[in-house]
Scaffold this motif. Sequence first.
Motif, PDB file in Angstrom:
ATOM      1  N   SER B 143       0.846  -1.181   0.000  1.00 40.87           N
ATOM      2  CA  SER B 143       0.000   0.000   0.000  1.00 40.87           C
ATOM      3  C   SER B 143       0.892   1.245   0.000  1.00 40.87           C
ATOM      4  CB  SER B 143      -0.889  -0.045   1.247  1.00 40.87           C
ATOM      5  OG  SER B 143      -1.547   1.170   1.384  1.00 40.87           O
ATOM      6  N   VAL B 144       1.044   1.860  -1.167  1.00 42.20           N
ATOM      7  CA  VAL B 144       1.957   3.002  -1.311  1.00 42.20           C
ATOM      8  C   VAL B 144       1.155   4.303  -1.278  1.00 42.20           C
ATOM      9  CG1 VAL B 144       3.627   4.130  -2.833  1.00 42.20           C
ATOM     10  CG2 VAL B 144       3.630   1.640  -2.631  1.00 42.20           C
ATOM     11  N   GLY B 145       1.586   5.236  -0.438  1.00 39.44           N
ATOM     12  CA  GLY B 145       0.885   6.513  -0.313  1.00 39.44           C
ATOM     13  C   GLY B 145       1.221   7.470  -1.447  1.00 39.44           C
ATOM     14  N   GLU B 146       2.532   7.728  -1.619  1.00 41.24           N
ATOM     15  CA  GLU B 146       2.970   8.698  -2.627  1.00 41.24           C
ATOM     16  C   GLU B 146       4.123   8.129  -3.441  1.00 41.24           C
ATOM     17  OE1 GLU B 146       4.204  12.370  -0.816  1.00 41.24           O
ATOM     18  OE2 GLU B 146       2.292  12.634   0.226  1.00 41.24           O
ATOM     19  N   VAL B 147       4.130   8.461  -4.715  1.00 36.56           N
ATOM     20  CA  VAL B 147       5.287   8.153  -5.562  1.00 36.56           C
ATOM     21  C   VAL B 147       5.911   9.468  -5.987  1.00 36.56           C
ATOM     22  CG1 VAL B 147       6.049   7.166  -7.752  1.00 36.56           C
ATOM     23  CG2 VAL B 147       4.348   5.965  -6.397  1.00 36.56           C
ATOM     24  N   TRP B 148       7.211   9.579  -5.807  1.00 37.40           N
ATOM     25  CA  TRP B 148       7.927  10.776  -6.260  1.00 37.40           C
ATOM     26  C   TRP B 148       8.819  10.390  -7.432  1.00 37.40           C
ATOM     27  CZ3 TRP B 148      10.356  13.334  -1.249  1.00 37.40           C
ATOM     28  CH2 TRP B 148       9.321  13.688  -0.363  1.00 37.40           C
ATOM     29  N   MET B 149       8.775  11.193  -8.473  1.00 37.01           N
ATOM     30  CA  MET B 149       9.671  10.963  -9.605  1.00 37.01           C
ATOM     31  C   MET B 149      10.233  12.296 -10.086  1.00 37.01           C
ATOM     32  SD  MET B 149       8.489   7.662 -11.564  1.00 37.01           S
ATOM     33  CE  MET B 149       7.110   8.190 -12.508  1.00 37.01           C
ATOM     34  N   SER B 150      11.316  12.217 -10.862  1.00 38.98           N
ATOM     35  CA  SER B 150      12.008  13.443 -11.259  1.00 38.98           C
ATOM     36  C   SER B 150      11.203  14.238 -12.289  1.00 38.98           C
ATOM     37  CB  SER B 150      13.382  13.103 -11.838  1.00 38.98           C
ATOM     38  OG  SER B 150      13.237  12.431 -13.070  1.00 38.98           O
ATOM     39  N   GLY B 151      10.400  13.554 -13.079  1.00 44.45           N
ATOM     40  CA  GLY B 151       9.685  14.228 -14.158  1.00 44.45           C
ATOM     41  C   GLY B 151      10.284  13.889 -15.514  1.00 44.45           C
ATOM     42  N   ASN B 152      11.530  13.421 -15.525  1.00 42.27           N
ATOM     43  CA  ASN B 152      12.078  12.886 -16.764  1.00 42.27           C
ATOM     44  C   ASN B 152      11.382  11.568 -17.067  1.00 42.27           C
ATOM     45  OD1 ASN B 152      13.947  14.803 -17.649  1.00 42.27           O
ATOM     46  ND2 ASN B 152      15.526  14.038 -16.242  1.00 42.27           N
ATOM     47  N   THR B 153      11.274  11.254 -18.346  1.00 48.99           N
ATOM     48  CA  THR B 153      10.562  10.037 -18.709  1.00 48.99           C
ATOM     49  C   THR B 153      11.462   9.081 -19.480  1.00 48.99           C
ATOM     50  OG1 THR B 153       9.782  10.940 -20.800  1.00 48.99           O
ATOM     51  CG2 THR B 153       8.381  11.295 -18.871  1.00 48.99           C
ATOM     52  N   SER B 154      10.960   7.884 -19.673  1.00 50.56           N
ATOM     53  CA  SER B 154      11.631   6.857 -20.455  1.00 50.56           C
ATOM     54  C   SER B 154      10.543   6.196 -21.273  1.00 50.56           C
ATOM     55  CB  SER B 154      12.282   5.857 -19.500  1.00 50.56           C
ATOM     56  OG  SER B 154      12.504   4.621 -20.137  1.00 50.56           O
ATOM     57  N   THR B 155      10.905   5.525 -22.357  1.00 50.36           N
ATOM     58  CA  THR B 155       9.875   4.808 -23.111  1.00 50.36           C
ATOM     59  C   THR B 155       9.987   3.304 -22.892  1.00 50.36           C
ATOM     60  OG1 THR B 155      11.320   4.957 -25.035  1.00 50.36           O
ATOM     61  CG2 THR B 155       9.507   6.535 -24.908  1.00 50.36           C
ATOM     62  N   SER B 156      10.761   2.900 -21.878  1.00 50.64           N
ATOM     63  CA  SER B 156      10.903   1.464 -21.601  1.00 50.64           C
ATOM     64  C   SER B 156       9.569   0.888 -21.144  1.00 50.64           C
ATOM     65  CB  SER B 156      11.958   1.241 -20.518  1.00 50.64           C
ATOM     66  OG  SER B 156      11.501   1.738 -19.275  1.00 50.64           O
ATOM     67  N   GLN B 157       9.417  -0.411 -21.319  1.00 51.57           N
ATOM     68  CA  GLN B 157       8.219  -1.086 -20.810  1.00 51.57           C
ATOM     69  C   GLN B 157       8.198  -0.994 -19.285  1.00 51.57           C
ATOM     70  OE1 GLN B 157       5.855  -2.159 -23.023  1.00 51.57           O
ATOM     71  NE2 GLN B 157       7.292  -1.143 -24.407  1.00 51.57           N
ATOM     72  N   THR B 158       9.379  -1.014 -18.679  1.00 51.35           N
ATOM     73  CA  THR B 158       9.481  -0.881 -17.219  1.00 51.35           C
ATOM     74  C   THR B 158       8.826   0.421 -16.759  1.00 51.35           C
ATOM     75  OG1 THR B 158      11.637  -1.973 -17.401  1.00 51.35           O
ATOM     76  CG2 THR B 158      11.127  -0.922 -15.299  1.00 51.35           C
ATOM     77  N   PHE B 159       9.173   1.511 -17.435  1.00 45.42           N
ATOM     78  CA  PHE B 159       8.627   2.817 -17.063  1.00 45.42           C
ATOM     79  C   PHE B 159       7.126   2.853 -17.329  1.00 45.42           C
ATOM     80  CE2 PHE B 159       7.849   7.415 -17.786  1.00 45.42           C
ATOM     81  CZ  PHE B 159       8.291   7.890 -16.554  1.00 45.42           C
ATOM     82  N   GLN B 160       6.713   2.256 -18.446  1.00 49.77           N
ATOM     83  CA  GLN B 160       5.277   2.264 -18.774  1.00 49.77           C
ATOM     84  C   GLN B 160       4.464   1.444 -17.775  1.00 49.77           C
ATOM     85  OE1 GLN B 160       4.323   1.850 -22.995  1.00 49.77           O
ATOM     86  NE2 GLN B 160       6.390   2.493 -23.514  1.00 49.77           N
ATOM     87  N   VAL B 171      -2.502   6.008  -5.542  1.00 53.59           N
ATOM     88  CA  VAL B 171      -1.270   6.622  -5.059  1.00 53.59           C
ATOM     89  C   VAL B 171      -1.203   8.068  -5.530  1.00 53.59           C
ATOM     90  CG1 VAL B 171       0.093   4.492  -4.909  1.00 53.59           C
ATOM     91  CG2 VAL B 171       0.059   5.768  -7.041  1.00 53.59           C
ATOM     92  N   ASP B 172      -0.646   8.906  -4.682  1.00 54.40           N
ATOM     93  CA  ASP B 172      -0.421  10.284  -5.092  1.00 54.40           C
ATOM     94  C   ASP B 172       0.892  10.352  -5.860  1.00 54.40           C
ATOM     95  OD1 ASP B 172      -2.728  11.231  -3.913  1.00 54.40           O
ATOM     96  OD2 ASP B 172      -1.753  11.489  -1.971  1.00 54.40           O
ATOM     97  N   TYR B 173       0.997  11.358  -6.718  1.00 54.54           N
ATOM     98  CA  TYR B 173       2.196  11.506  -7.543  1.00 54.54           C
ATOM     99  C   TYR B 173       2.759  12.902  -7.342  1.00 54.54           C
ATOM    100  CZ  TYR B 173       5.074  12.019 -11.714  1.00 54.54           C
ATOM    101  OH  TYR B 173       6.114  12.254 -12.565  1.00 54.54           O
ATOM    102  N   TYR B 174       4.076  12.984  -7.180  1.00 57.08           N
ATOM    103  CA  TYR B 174       4.687  14.291  -6.978  1.00 57.08           C
ATOM    104  C   TYR B 174       6.073  14.351  -7.605  1.00 57.08           C
ATOM    105  CZ  TYR B 174       6.103  18.633  -4.737  1.00 57.08           C
ATOM    106  OH  TYR B 174       6.526  19.916  -4.520  1.00 57.08           O
ATOM    107  N   GLU B 175       6.403  15.505  -8.166  1.00 56.55           N
ATOM    108  CA  GLU B 175       7.745  15.732  -8.716  1.00 56.55           C
ATOM    109  C   GLU B 175       8.442  16.782  -7.853  1.00 56.55           C
ATOM    110  OE1 GLU B 175       7.229  16.737 -12.879  1.00 56.55           O
ATOM    111  OE2 GLU B 175       6.278  14.812 -13.317  1.00 56.55           O
ATOM    112  N   PRO B 176       9.246  16.352  -6.888  1.00 54.26           N
ATOM    113  CA  PRO B 176       9.874  17.318  -5.985  1.00 54.26           C
ATOM    114  C   PRO B 176      10.966  18.133  -6.682  1.00 54.26           C
ATOM    115  CG  PRO B 176      10.678  15.118  -5.517  1.00 54.26           C
ATOM    116  CD  PRO B 176       9.653  14.975  -6.602  1.00 54.26           C
TER     117      PRO B 176
END
Lengths: 87, 411
Positions: B143-160, B171-176
């Motif tokens: 059970s994850v509350g928030e996911v933080w990511m840089s905002g850069n993206t990838s087109t890998s299947q992993t990222f998708q 889950v909430d999403y935030y780019e700190p």
Amino acid sequence: MKGYLDRIEENRHAVIIVEEINKEFIIPFNQLPKESSAGSYFDISIENGKIISITLNENETISQQQKVDDMMSKIRKKNSGSKFKKN
Amino acid sequence: MYPFKQTFFAIYFFATLLIIGGCSQEENQPNNNIENITKTTEETEINRDEDTPSPTEKQEKATHSLSELTVHYMDVGQADSTLLQYTDKGEEYTILIDAGNWNRDDVIHYLHSQNISEIDIAIGTHPDADHIGQLDKVISTFSVGEVWMSGNTSTSQTFQRLLQAIDQNEVDYYEPRRGDEFKVGPLQIDILYPISVSENDNEESISLKLTYGEVSFVFTGDASRNDELRMINGSIDVDAAILHLGHHGSNTSTHPAFLKEVSPEIAIYSAGKDNSYGHPHKEVVDLILGSNIRLYGTDVHGTIIVKTDGKNYEVLTKKDGKITPPTSGRVPLSKPEPTKKDKQEPGDKCMNINTASFEQLQEIIHLGPARAKELINLRPFTSIDELSRIKGIGPSRMEDIKAQNLACVGG
């Protein structure tokens, strides 16, 4: 099968992800097709655990990018801040 | 408890296993040896630097006692994943920084082994598959509350898969961004980087400083040396006791000026044994050891755990080992040489605890500056057993001290 250039380590090691067989391959950057960059999709053939042919699949690269852009804009709408943020 | 001779044997045995490897395909087996970390190898008590800023703030923070924070630098092969756990006022807090490589499930196994059910914040420092690898599974399993990511993206299947997991789960999403401050119970988080993202530099990683009482930890993902220089150009103090070395100990990271500003006592990198990139690089290992910073790596020590009460901390490792710089860019160590500080040849040396200097005393296991000082105040000792008069030296530490076979009383 399809391969994906996830990243280039140390400016010379190309890390290619092959989802179909759950493996990654590391080949010299200079063995990649011209015009390759991180994020490129390829058609590859593998024999005896080695990549024996690799060609750029530009259509796949573009269509995957489009998918990611669409998903990303959907996710960014959730970018509502963090409940832990102070300032 | 492990008798010292066994420990010494373990170092030797382990070192002999380090064989030069040049594989073109990364190992793909899940690592099952992730439990039962029991052995204390170091205990350090923090020296207050005179130039440490804002002592009043620090004292204030330290007035109420904190429960234990455990930071697990997981052994996840040539990848990164760190877990933080602590409780405050009956509430449990869990933070995950990166989630291993894409084609393994060792992070999931490890989180299960720690009985994790909820994760407050899961951070993907940047979208490379060796950092966000299992983050999709983390989100769908726990059970994850928030996911933080840089905002850069990838087109890998992993990222998708990760984006789908964020979309389909609550889950909430935030780019700190640099300057963001967070309070997660008693833990303070300061974002050092990025300032903004360029989308064409995948190494631009979320970099953060975590402060628990008086003990700080810095994480920089795969941030480059240029990114590090930008971090120290800001107004945020990057000083920290424990630095997670950027980019698996590669020479693309750990600029000497950045290291100087962080001025850590402990440096930890995460890298796979015999990895294809020669991580950690010799320059970085030399720089760390030359700066008298203790160095740990998951390729040598397995999972590394740091425990702190916000004042003192200790480092626990599954395996013993010493990291020595390779002779060339990519040759791992071949011969174990116990360091002066943390390992001594057993039996051939006796340190008289009644006469040894403050510095010498700290060669004894479990004796940091504070306990060494207390020992000096309690002199004279007529037997080693009397070391139990020192605060914090209980029966199990006493056993370690005896097993180390270094401390003795004069005679």
